[in-house]
Write a protein that holds these residues in place. Sequence first.
Motif, short mmCIF file in Angstrom:
data_model
loop_
_atom_site.label_atom_id
_atom_site.label_comp_id
_atom_site.label_asym_id
_atom_site.label_seq_id
_atom_site.Cartn_x
_atom_site.Cartn_y
_atom_site.Cartn_z
N ASP A 230 0.84 -1.20 0.00
CA ASP A 230 0.00 0.00 0.00
C ASP A 230 0.88 1.25 0.00
N GLU A 231 1.89 1.24 -0.89
CA GLU A 231 2.90 2.29 -0.90
C GLU A 231 2.22 3.66 -1.08
N PRO A 232 2.38 4.57 -0.11
CA PRO A 232 1.56 5.80 -0.08
C PRO A 232 1.70 6.68 -1.31
N SER A 233 2.92 6.91 -1.80
CA SER A 233 3.08 7.85 -2.91
C SER A 233 2.39 7.33 -4.17
N TRP A 234 2.44 5.99 -4.39
CA TRP A 234 1.76 5.42 -5.55
C TRP A 234 0.25 5.40 -5.37
N ARG A 235 -0.21 5.01 -4.18
CA ARG A 235 -1.65 4.96 -3.95
C ARG A 235 -2.28 6.35 -4.10
N VAL A 236 -1.65 7.36 -3.53
CA VAL A 236 -2.19 8.73 -3.62
C VAL A 236 -2.20 9.21 -5.07
N ALA A 237 -1.08 8.99 -5.78
CA ALA A 237 -0.98 9.49 -7.15
C ALA A 237 -1.95 8.79 -8.10
N LEU A 238 -2.04 7.47 -8.01
CA LEU A 238 -2.88 6.72 -8.95
C LEU A 238 -4.35 6.79 -8.61
N SER A 239 -4.68 6.99 -7.35
CA SER A 239 -6.10 7.10 -6.99
C SER A 239 -6.63 8.51 -7.26
N ALA A 240 -5.72 9.44 -7.56
CA ALA A 240 -6.15 10.83 -7.79
C ALA A 240 -6.51 11.12 -9.23
N VAL A 241 -6.29 10.16 -10.13
CA VAL A 241 -6.52 10.42 -11.55
C VAL A 241 -7.31 9.29 -12.21
N ALA A 242 -8.13 9.71 -13.16
CA ALA A 242 -8.71 8.77 -14.12
C ALA A 242 -7.78 8.77 -15.33
N GLY A 243 -8.06 7.96 -16.33
CA GLY A 243 -7.22 8.01 -17.51
C GLY A 243 -7.22 6.73 -18.32
#
Length: 281
Positions: free
Chosen positions: A166-179
């Motif tokens: 549940d690596e925070p930087s990846w979870r925050v970045a990828l959950s913040a965008v659609a695409g």
Amino acid sequence: MKLFDLIALYNRSVTPAASTVHLATWNGHEQPVAVYRSGRFEEWQRWQAQKVFERPYIVGLAKMPERADRWLFVGCFQQLGRKPSPNNPEAWLYDTVELQDVRPLAGRAVIHHPRSGRRSTRHGTSVSERLEVLEIREKPLDVEPFRTYSEVRLMKAELDRIVATDEPSWRVALSAVAGVYVITDTSNGKLYVGSATGDTSAGEGGIWSRWRCYSQTGHGGNDQLIAILAPTQSGLQHARNFQFSILEIADTHANADDVRRREQHWKQVLQSHAHGYNSNL
């Protein structure tokens, strides 16, 4: 504490007598720790110029560049067989599978071993008393923090570790965008283009939600990927060939129909229906 004593706490079958220790070092092109962090270590290790992995288990150690006597434990692998390389009859391709019960130590255990000689493999019994555990890090060394969307290129093994921790930087970045994203089957070059939308208010939607599903299932519910992975028991092993990249991102509040139109655009550009894994345009 000795490394094999630590491993025995997780799997008692991995004994020195049953194991080959792989001391992975710079091969003239890549540092083994960098290969491990990219998620390619098991595949990288499978190709050998000689018959070196003839025992049931492989204990993988990657040379840490800062010290000559420091090694990162990168996993235990069961050896399931070998076959000649299709391109070089004097080389060998080993079939391996990582032992999941030992995986919590991978990327965390740092080993002291004053290597002598240049051989990259050793019988476990010949080195077991010299493999000292120096530390067990709180977090694995194997996941680089998220940087930018345009540089995302993850092999499935690396995605698995990001999701599992549940690596925070990846979870925050990828959950913040659609695409729109693309999955490349590196074994044959075929592509699958998909899109991600959804509510991201809880930090669980967007691309993160879709890719977490791929990590857990290998196929993400996609018909053609299911067909590829389903026929044999080793189907999920094929998923380790998948590489995940982002083609474009959208605001999380973007209209879902607009995102899907962009998905269709990329399918046509990349011809992923005619020459890949997309079932429709």
